[in-house]
Design an enzyme around this catalytic site. Sequence first.
Site, PDB file in Angstrom:
ATOM      1  N   LYS A 139      -3.764  -9.857   4.881  1.00  0.00           N
ATOM      2  CA  LYS A 139      -2.811 -10.199   4.009  1.00  0.00           C
ATOM      3  C   LYS A 139      -1.399 -10.131   4.715  1.00  0.00           C
ATOM      4  CE  LYS A 139      -1.210  -7.766  -0.482  1.00  0.00           C
ATOM      5  NZ  LYS A 139      -1.504  -6.770  -1.324  1.00  0.00           N
ATOM      6  N   SER A 157      -2.546  -8.146  -6.058  1.00  0.00           N
ATOM      7  CA  SER A 157      -1.502  -9.087  -5.166  1.00  0.00           C
ATOM      8  C   SER A 157      -2.186  -9.647  -4.047  1.00  0.00           C
ATOM      9  CB  SER A 157      -0.447  -8.172  -4.833  1.00  0.00           C
ATOM     10  OG  SER A 157      -0.803  -7.155  -3.755  1.00  0.00           O
ATOM     11  N   SER A 217      -4.469  -3.792  -6.269  1.00  0.00           N
ATOM     12  CA  SER A 217      -4.181  -5.210  -5.645  1.00  0.00           C
ATOM     13  C   SER A 217      -5.292  -5.838  -4.624  1.00  0.00           C
ATOM     14  CB  SER A 217      -2.946  -5.139  -4.756  1.00  0.00           C
ATOM     15  OG  SER A 217      -1.872  -5.418  -5.524  1.00  0.00           O
TER      16      SER A 217
END
Length: 505
Positions: free
Chosen positions: A80, A155, A179
Amino acid sequence: MLDQLTVTGLSSLLARGETSSREITQTFLQRIEQIEPLIHAFISWDAADALRQADHADKLRATGASQADKPLLGIPIALKDIIAVRGHPLTCGSRILANFVSPYDSTVAEKLKTAGAVLFGRLNLDEFAMGSSTENSAFGPTRNPWALDRVPGGSSGGAAAAVAAGECPAALGSDTGGSIRQPAAFCGVVGLKPTYGRVSRYGLVAYASSLDQIGPITATVTDAALLLEVISGYDPRDSTSVQEPVPRYLDALREDVKGIRIGLPREYMTGILHPEVRKAIVNAMTVLEQLGAHLVEVSLPHTEYAIATYYLIAPAEASSNLARYDGVRYGLRVDGPDPVAMYSATRGAGFGPEVKRRIMLGTYALSSGYYEAYYLRAQKVRTLIRQDFLRAFELVDAMLTPVSPTPPFMLGEKSGNPLDMYLSDIFTLSCNLAGICGISVPCGFTTAPRLPIGIQFLGRPFGEETILRIAYAYEQATSWHKERPIVPCVGPDISQPGIPGTKLA
Ligand code: GLN
């Protein structure tokens, strides 16, 4: 097809000499070229650098290195874009860091490198990990590989979509209020949020420091156990990491779940639950009972305060953490006639609307006169929420809950209504407030359209072995994890690999 294989599957091919890291890496890069214009799971990637790392791994193997000392040797893993890797872009999904390149490695990146992994690709996310749909990325949204008009969750939406669509075999995400687990559920993959302090946060760009934790997103529970073992451990560079030995998480998978006590929090099976989600969860309960688990009702009485508590504490910490983006030391700078005008122009242009909203909420909650009424009170309720869990864990070994009240929603469906978006975190954020661990595994699909549904197992602090064991037993008894979405190939890619900041939406 190599791109349909798990980390464990690829590792055994490598160990038998039936493929090379170069071949594997090339296959994933090709897959990315073919489907990225539709999915947009990555903000950037650098094919040449990935192949260099793959060749290095192949060379190490040729000179005697093996899976035993390097458990991820030659395996591509994507991160990420909020986890630092030296020399790679680190945008956090924000304009303010669109051209920032990390000068250092996070501890998890260092550990992955030591384990032999090929670190390639920067995965899309909501700006600074604030969101539940990946629509808050300055680089444009990621699409759900199961239905391109749906969100992948957030997210860590890029990470979950990439693993689901076969663009990388495994990824690392971060989880502050759900997330990792919610996008994993939305994309039909596995996501694990470790206990607070289990994995070092050094090099994870801070959103809400008392809640943030890095964890794996994978296609199977076995891969999650493998990655967790690699990235866990005490780190003197993170004062909140805990000196707790790292178990052999893979060994935990060998035990069955006979006699294990699993709690069903009464407050979680509420009316807001989508009927098909409810049905999938109830079916999963039956499977676990057949496997010999005892299901027991428990109560987490302060559940109704979790969203309000989280959305005070997280923005308060964010408003403080994000003060560092001032145009002075790094990132975007928009000049002004004096320093204050420069700060304001830089932050005005650099942050998106959701990040600005959080900074304002957080600054308000921390300001003198309101601190006691909001922030301090939220901290007290946080303690009550943690006590709810610890008390329930005196009766049960783990808990079973939905991950999200609904299946993946449409792009744009909730983006106009922040509160609606926040409500979708109801089942995930208590885990972060309490500092415990949680894992999300696939447990079914809705009928029309066919969208993945996830189930969550919550464990005691440092109870990762227990939730992995339950998740694995459930996974082996079902076949949801074997299904993959069909994504049409539309490549060649229209984006510019390796060049960050060129695709600002
Ligand atoms: N959706 C939650 C938020 O917006 C959680 C995000 C996360 O875990 N990073 O804060």
